[in-house]
Design an enzyme around this catalytic site. Structure first.
Site, PDB file in Angstrom:
ATOM      1  N   ASP A   6       0.842  -1.196   0.000  1.00  0.00           N
ATOM      2  CA  ASP A   6       0.000   0.000   0.000  1.00  0.00           C
ATOM      3  C   ASP A   6       0.882   1.253   0.000  1.00  0.00           C
ATOM      4  O   ASP A   6       2.048   1.200   0.400  1.00  0.00           O
ATOM      5  CB  ASP A   6      -0.891   0.034   1.251  1.00  0.00           C
ATOM      6  CG  ASP A   6      -1.891  -1.116   1.267  1.00  0.00           C
ATOM      7  OD1 ASP A   6      -2.183  -1.662   0.188  1.00  0.00           O
ATOM      8  OD2 ASP A   6      -2.367  -1.444   2.368  1.00  0.00           O
TER       9      ASP A   6
HETATM   10  N1  URA Z   1      -1.311  -5.836   4.039  1.00  0.00           N
HETATM   11  C1  URA Z   1      -1.784  -4.576   3.986  1.00  0.00           C
HETATM   12  O1  URA Z   1      -2.824  -4.275   4.547  1.00  0.00           O
HETATM   13  N2  URA Z   1      -1.073  -3.658   3.316  1.00  0.00           N
HETATM   14  C2  URA Z   1       0.094  -3.925   2.689  1.00  0.00           C
HETATM   15  O2  URA Z   1       0.706  -3.035   2.075  1.00  0.00           O
HETATM   16  C3  URA Z   1       0.587  -5.245   2.760  1.00  0.00           C
HETATM   17  C4  URA Z   1      -0.129  -6.183   3.443  1.00  0.00           C
END
Ligand code: URA
Length: 234
Positions: free
Chosen positions: A103
């Site tokens: 993310d």
């Molecule tokens: N889980 C999440 O919520 N975000 C990420 O970036 C990776 C795993």
């Protein structure tokens, strides 16, 4: 193969840089200075030196990036800076893409490669490649929350596979998962009534984040790391 293609594929120069270096006498093939970057070379047998460094032929390139906050992993969001922008120009032209997504506000280990089949295998759910994250949440996690997370929680019509938590404090620790659903860890924490305030990926399969790599910096995977990742999927 043309010398300039060899050098661009290896990620050491753009075509223009290769042509300039050749004109300036900075490239040798088998110890002979080559001034024309269109010269034909044998990528496997020839000894090619570019600006004083031997360039070894590799079919694929593997990069470890310590992703900072604020960058998206995909290249199809024109509004946000993407992780490829953290690489030099010469490495943006060899078809590298992130192996899985983090993310925008997640930091840490992101592998980039142009080895499509290997990336596909590393991400295939049936191969259960483990991803480990350091996390912090806004609330204390009880023993019952930890049990629920480890056994599997409902993240909106999907129950997550069993995973492992190692707590280092009452609201922080490590979580290792073998899946990669969209926003998985954030949704898992929401399912037990808290939310993520920090998330950093520290390992992906056999590859660990190099602690000497600053946020936003990258390096090539070492020979050993390349073998580890290629052999993990054999
Ligand atoms: N889980 C999440 O919520 N975000 C990420 O970036 C990776 C795993």
């Amino acid at each position: 193969m043309r010398l300039d293609k060899f050098l661009t594929d290896a990620g050491v120069a753009t075509r223009t840089e290769a042509a300039r270096a050749a004109r300036e006498g900075k490239i040798s093939v088998n110890n002979i200075i080559i001034r024309k970057s269109g010269t034909h070379v044998d990528p496997v047998c020839d000894k090619i030196i570019y600006c004083g460094n031997v360039v070894t032929y590799r079919e694929f390139t593997y990069i470890m990036l310590n992703k900072p906050e604020g960058y998206v992993s995909s290249t199809d969001d024109p509004k946000s800076p993407n992780v490829l922008m953290l690489l030099p120009e010469r490495l943006r032209r060899i078809g590298l893409f992130p192996c899985g997504r983090l993310d925008k506000n997640t930091v840490g280990l992101l592998l980039l490669t142009n080895n499509g089949p290997l990336s596909h295998k590393l991400l295939a759910p049936k191969n259960h490649v483990e991803k480990k994250y350091r996390f912090r949440v806004s609330d204390v996690l009880s023993a019952e929350d930890i049990d629920r997370l480890e056994s599997g929680v409902d993240i909106g019509g999907y129950v997550t596979a069993p995973c492992r938590l190692e707590m280092t404090g009452e609201n922080e620790g490590f979580i290792s998962i073998t899946e990669g659903k969209y926003h998985q860890i954030k949704l898992m924490m929401s399912a037990v009534g808290t939310h993520i305030t920090f998330l950093e990926r520290v390992s992906f399969g056999p590859i660990e984040l190099d602690n000497s790599l600053e946020r936003g910096s990258w390096r090539y995977l070492s020979e050993n790391e390349q073998s580890l990742i290629e052999n993990a999927m054999r």
